[in-house]
Each structure stands twice: as C-alpha cells, then as structure tokens.
Motif scaffolding. Sequence first.
Motif, PDB file in Angstrom:
ATOM      1  N   GLY A   1       0.811  -1.212   0.000  1.00 19.23           N
ATOM      2  CA  GLY A   1       0.000   0.000   0.000  1.00 19.23           C
ATOM      3  C   GLY A   1       0.844   1.262   0.000  1.00 19.23           C
ATOM      4  O   GLY A   1       0.509   2.251  -0.657  1.00 19.23           O
ATOM      5  N   THR A   2       1.965   1.222   0.720  1.00 20.91           N
ATOM      6  CA  THR A   2       2.860   2.378   0.765  1.00 20.91           C
ATOM      7  C   THR A   2       3.553   2.583  -0.576  1.00 20.91           C
ATOM      8  O   THR A   2       3.771   3.721  -1.006  1.00 20.91           O
ATOM      9  N   HIS A   3       3.898   1.487  -1.251  1.00 19.31           N
ATOM     10  CA  HIS A   3       4.480   1.614  -2.599  1.00 19.31           C
ATOM     11  C   HIS A   3       3.511   2.356  -3.528  1.00 19.31           C
ATOM     12  O   HIS A   3       3.910   3.222  -4.314  1.00 19.31           O
ATOM     13  N   GLY A   4       2.223   2.004  -3.433  1.00 20.23           N
ATOM     14  CA  GLY A   4       1.223   2.676  -4.265  1.00 20.23           C
ATOM     15  C   GLY A   4       1.121   4.150  -3.935  1.00 20.23           C
ATOM     16  O   GLY A   4       0.996   4.996  -4.834  1.00 20.23           O
ATOM     17  N   TRP A   5       1.181   4.465  -2.637  1.00 16.01           N
ATOM     18  CA  TRP A   5       1.132   5.872  -2.240  1.00 16.01           C
ATOM     19  C   TRP A   5       2.307   6.639  -2.837  1.00 16.01           C
ATOM     20  O   TRP A   5       2.152   7.748  -3.368  1.00 16.01           O
ATOM     21  N   PHE A   6       3.508   6.082  -2.778  1.00 14.47           N
ATOM     22  CA  PHE A   6       4.690   6.758  -3.316  1.00 14.47           C
ATOM     23  C   PHE A   6       4.599   6.934  -4.829  1.00 14.47           C
ATOM     24  O   PHE A   6       5.043   7.951  -5.364  1.00 14.47           O
TER      25      PHE A   6
ATOM     26  N   GLY B   1      -6.878   6.217   6.854  1.00 17.47           N
ATOM     27  CA  GLY B   1      -7.623   7.468   6.829  1.00 17.47           C
ATOM     28  C   GLY B   1      -6.740   8.664   6.514  1.00 17.47           C
ATOM     29  O   GLY B   1      -7.168   9.606   5.832  1.00 17.47           O
ATOM     30  N   SER B   2      -5.495   8.621   6.989  1.00 17.54           N
ATOM     31  CA  SER B   2      -4.593   9.738   6.724  1.00 17.54           C
ATOM     32  C   SER B   2      -4.291   9.867   5.236  1.00 17.54           C
ATOM     33  O   SER B   2      -4.133  10.976   4.716  1.00 17.54           O
ATOM     34  N   ARG B   3      -4.242   8.751   4.540  1.00 17.30           N
ATOM     35  CA  ARG B   3      -3.959   8.789   3.099  1.00 17.30           C
ATOM     36  C   ARG B   3      -5.155   9.307   2.306  1.00 17.30           C
ATOM     37  O   ARG B   3      -4.989  10.053   1.337  1.00 17.30           O
ATOM     38  N   VAL B   4      -6.350   8.936   2.721  1.00 18.33           N
ATOM     39  CA  VAL B   4      -7.547   9.460   2.058  1.00 18.33           C
ATOM     40  C   VAL B   4      -7.655  10.971   2.288  1.00 18.33           C
ATOM     41  O   VAL B   4      -8.011  11.732   1.375  1.00 18.33           O
ATOM     42  N   LEU B   5      -7.329  11.415   3.501  1.00 20.01           N
ATOM     43  CA  LEU B   5      -7.359  12.846   3.796  1.00 20.01           C
ATOM     44  C   LEU B   5      -6.363  13.603   2.918  1.00 20.01           C
ATOM     45  O   LEU B   5      -6.664  14.692   2.407  1.00 20.01           O
ATOM     46  N   GLY B   6      -5.173  13.036   2.726  1.00 20.01           N
ATOM     47  CA  GLY B   6      -4.175  13.670   1.869  1.00 20.01           C
ATOM     48  C   GLY B   6      -4.667  13.817   0.444  1.00 20.01           C
ATOM     49  O   GLY B   6      -4.427  14.840  -0.215  1.00 20.01           O
ATOM     50  N   ALA B   7      -5.364  12.799  -0.048  1.00 14.68           N
ATOM     51  CA  ALA B   7      -5.924  12.877  -1.403  1.00 14.68           C
ATOM     52  C   ALA B   7      -6.918  14.021  -1.513  1.00 14.68           C
ATOM     53  O   ALA B   7      -6.941  14.768  -2.506  1.00 14.68           O
ATOM     54  N   GLY B   8      -7.738  14.200  -0.487  1.00 18.16           N
ATOM     55  CA  GLY B   8      -8.680  15.307  -0.485  1.00 18.16           C
ATOM     56  C   GLY B   8      -7.985  16.653  -0.530  1.00 18.16           C
ATOM     57  O   GLY B   8      -8.455  17.595  -1.181  1.00 18.16           O
ATOM     58  N   GLY B   9      -6.852  16.749   0.157  1.00 22.23           N
ATOM     59  CA  GLY B   9      -6.100  17.993   0.140  1.00 22.23           C
ATOM     60  C   GLY B   9      -5.610  18.364  -1.247  1.00 22.23           C
ATOM     61  O   GLY B   9      -5.661  19.540  -1.655  1.00 22.23           O
ATOM     62  N   ILE B  10      -5.154  17.369  -2.014  1.00 20.37           N
ATOM     63  CA  ILE B  10      -4.677  17.642  -3.372  1.00 20.37           C
ATOM     64  C   ILE B  10      -5.830  18.084  -4.262  1.00 20.37           C
ATOM     65  O   ILE B  10      -5.669  18.948  -5.140  1.00 20.37           O
ATOM     66  N   LEU B  11      -7.019  17.535  -4.062  1.00 21.65           N
ATOM     67  CA  LEU B  11      -8.183  17.973  -4.835  1.00 21.65           C
ATOM     68  C   LEU B  11      -8.507  19.440  -4.548  1.00 21.65           C
ATOM     69  O   LEU B  11      -8.910  20.182  -5.450  1.00 21.65           O
ATOM     70  N   VAL B  12      -8.314  19.860  -3.295  1.00 25.93           N
ATOM     71  CA  VAL B  12      -8.512  21.278  -2.972  1.00 25.93           C
ATOM     72  C   VAL B  12      -7.483  22.131  -3.711  1.00 25.93           C
ATOM     73  O   VAL B  12      -7.803  23.211  -4.215  1.00 25.93           O
ATOM     74  N   VAL B  13      -6.234  21.641  -3.786  1.00 21.96           N
ATOM     75  CA  VAL B  13      -5.186  22.370  -4.513  1.00 21.96           C
ATOM     76  C   VAL B  13      -5.614  22.631  -5.954  1.00 21.96           C
ATOM     77  O   VAL B  13      -5.405  23.721  -6.492  1.00 21.96           O
ATOM     78  N   THR B  14      -6.221  21.638  -6.588  1.00 24.05           N
ATOM     79  CA  THR B  14      -6.622  21.807  -7.996  1.00 24.05           C
ATOM     80  C   THR B  14      -7.738  22.835  -8.154  1.00 24.05           C
ATOM     81  O   THR B  14      -7.933  23.373  -9.243  1.00 24.05           O
ATOM     82  N   ALA B  15      -8.447  23.105  -7.064  1.00 24.02           N
ATOM     83  CA  ALA B  15      -9.530  24.091  -7.130  1.00 24.02           C
ATOM     84  C   ALA B  15      -9.000  25.515  -7.261  1.00 24.02           C
ATOM     85  O   ALA B  15      -9.766  26.443  -7.545  1.00 24.02           O
ATOM     86  N   ALA B  16      -7.693  25.695  -7.064  1.00 26.49           N
ATOM     87  CA  ALA B  16      -7.100  27.028  -7.197  1.00 26.49           C
ATOM     88  C   ALA B  16      -6.965  27.453  -8.651  1.00 26.49           C
ATOM     89  O   ALA B  16      -6.731  28.631  -8.936  1.00 26.49           O
TER      90      ALA B  16
ATOM     91  N   ILE C   1      -3.571   8.026  -4.532  1.00 29.56           N
ATOM     92  CA  ILE C   1      -3.241   7.891  -3.108  1.00 29.56           C
ATOM     93  C   ILE C   1      -4.504   7.643  -2.285  1.00 29.56           C
ATOM     94  O   ILE C   1      -4.459   6.953  -1.253  1.00 29.56           O
ATOM     95  N   GLY C   2      -5.633   8.156  -2.740  1.00 26.13           N
ATOM     96  CA  GLY C   2      -6.886   7.853  -2.055  1.00 26.13           C
ATOM     97  C   GLY C   2      -7.246   6.391  -2.166  1.00 26.13           C
ATOM     98  O   GLY C   2      -7.652   5.743  -1.188  1.00 26.13           O
ATOM     99  N   ALA C   3      -7.094   5.844  -3.375  1.00 26.39           N
ATOM    100  CA  ALA C   3      -7.378   4.419  -3.578  1.00 26.39           C
ATOM    101  C   ALA C   3      -6.424   3.547  -2.772  1.00 26.39           C
ATOM    102  O   ALA C   3      -6.828   2.513  -2.213  1.00 26.39           O
TER     103      ALA C   3
END
Length: 414
Positions: A229-234, A292-307, A392-394
């Motif tokens: 799972g960590t390999h996928g995150w990286f 849960g921390s990885r799903v939260l991080g994915a949400g943060g990147i989606l907010v970045v794209t909203a800029a 990273i969310g998946a």
Amino acid sequence: MTDRSLRLRRNAGFRRFWAASTISDFGTQIGTVAIGVLVVADLGGTATDVGLVQSAGVAPYLAVGLFAGVLADRVRRKPLLVSTDVGRALVLSCVPLLAVTGTLDVPVLAALMVAFGLLSVLNAAAHQSFLPRLLPRELLPRANARLEQSDAVAQTTGRLLGGGLVAAVGAPLTLLVDAASYAVSGLLTAATPVLDTRPQRASRSVLADLAEGTRWVYRHPTLAPLAIGTHGWFLFNAVISAAYVPYALLELGTGALGLGVTYALAGVGALLGSSASVPLSHRLGIPATIAGSRVLGAGGILVVTAAAGTEGAAAVAIAAAGQFLYGLGLGAGGPIEMAYRQGVTPDRLQGRMNATMRSFNRAAVVVGAPLGGLFADAVGLRPALWLGAAGIGAAGMLLAASGFRTASHDDEAP
C-alpha cells in the motif's frame, strides 16, 4: 507530562539524534524549494525535467537499496550516518560552483542528484534502524512523533524560508544552506551517545541476507499489505510532486515565495497531525489511522486543484489550504507507520526491513515522477494532480480492506 514523555526528553542520545534530524530536515525543505525553482526558473525546465531530476535522486534505490539494508545490519550504524551526511554536504556544494561557471544544466543536476541519492540510500538504511538502538520499544511511537513534528516544523518554516532565500539570493546559493545542514547533522550524530556495537561477522552471503530481509517484509501478515500500500502511495505522490511545482509557478503564478507559503501550510498540517497521531491511533486503531490519513491527503490535493482559474493571494490561499490538509494526513499517519514497522521487526532485521520498503518506495518514485511529468506535459498539470489524488486515495482505501486491518499496538517482534 507522562512518564514516557519524561523518559524520552531525558534520554541524551535521543536529544542529540533529534537535533541532528531536525537540522537536516530544515535543510532538506529549503533544498526542496530551491531544486524545484532551479529546474523550472533558472534552467528553463518543464514538468518532465522536474520529474527526471526527482527520479534521479531516488534512482540509486533501484541499484543498491536492498544491499544498503544488508550493509546497515553488518556494520556500526553511527559511522555510516556521519560519513553519508558529510558526503551529501559536499555534493550539494557543487551546485552553486557549477552555476557560477555556467556549466550547470538539467542533465548535470540530475547526475549530482544520483550521487546525492546514493549517499541518501546508505544514510536512510541506517537512520531508520538507529532509533531502536537508542530507545526501548514503548518509547518508539512518541519518539517517531517527535521526529515527525520536527519535520513538520521544518516544512512550515523551512520551505517558507527556502522560498524567501531563493527570491533573495537565487536557487543555487540557497542550496548551500541545505549543504550546511547536512554537515551540522553529521557532527551532532557523531556526538550522540549510543550502544552501537559492531555486529558479529556474517556467516552467510550478502544475497542470503538480502533474501531474508525481503521475505520478512513480503511474507509478514501485516507488514506485506502495509508495504504494498505504501508503494502505491509513493507512486502516485510522485506524480503529484512532478506536477505541483510547475502548476504553482506557471499556472497559478505563485512565485517562489508563494510556493514556499503553500509548502509551509503543509508543514503546519503535518505538525498538527503528528501531534495527534499517538492518541488518534489508540482511539481509532493503527489501520484506520494510517488508511484514513492517506484518504485525507488525497482530499487535500483535490482542494489544490480548485485554485486553477484564480490568481494572486486567492490562488496561494486555496493551494495552501489544500496543502494543509495534505500535510495533516501525512503527519497523522507517518509516525504510527514507522513505529509499527520498527516494533514488529527484530533488531537484526531492522536495516533490511527499512531498506527493502524504502527501496521499493523509491522505485515507485523513479517510475511515477517522470511518467507524471510526461502526463502533465501531454494532458495538463491539473489532470496530473487529479490522477495523483485518485491514486493515493485508492491506496488508502485498499489498505483498510487488506490484511493490515488486523494490525494493533500489541503486535510484537518474534
């Protein structure tokens, strides 16, 4: 203050090691901003060039990463840490020298990053295996949280400082600060009191030791799904990293200082996340905290794209908010993952366990960074960030459904 917190603060070896890690963390965050701006602004590079330089820094993991773990289990770890810190300081010092002589370009910078990465491979194998020699197992979660908090503070102020330094003196000279941080880290580590005896002479071949470490990770009922799972995150985080700097500089127009501000908010989030990581893991459990921390991080990147489509202070504010959420997730899960890995692995396998996981993590970066850059140049910077966030969310959701869901604080090393 709890008894464990007092014991941690009174441990002279940990205090020195913590200081060394904190100083090098600050330098690393400053250097991260400087390298990104150097490629895009000074050398006129594209997202593909950013990805290539990033992958060059981690490419040595593919060649020697696993062997570095064997080495860390066969030699004294402190001299290995000190010598590689000094070596990295020397490599980074070459960047401003080459820039002054007009011989620095993307291929040359990538070559320097290969040398830097080789030293980092050796250092990382010893660094993550050093803490269990300093402290008993029950102090590892808090110790890792302290290290993560320091790294978060470094992200908060180090990247902001890095953006200011780049704006003031330029990216090449800013890298001298990063070089100095590694030199100081080496000196402090050399002064760290620790029982770091030379291991008994190995009776088996290097390949046999390497195979044992690999089997330990990928046949372990909980470490194996965590590792995969960590390999996928990286992999998908590398896509994000390759696209983010050009997205911020070219599409949002943040400038070097604005880029530093967004990174600083990631550090604020990581500091808050790491401060809450230990109680959070006891309340929710280790699997839910990390996934849960990885799903939260994915949400943060989606907010970045909203800029996208905004400019000036508004663009910086939205990107910074997304980076804050990303850092919050990173800080909440990181210390718990590291403490769990250290806690369930015997000392004789610490170097190989850490090197195995780091090597395949970095292999994912070697693949993900250039592909992410190519994807961003071909399809767009924003779609590349979407792809990274989805990945990273998946990875987080799949980890929650895997065999890692049985992991607990009571799991012990055999």
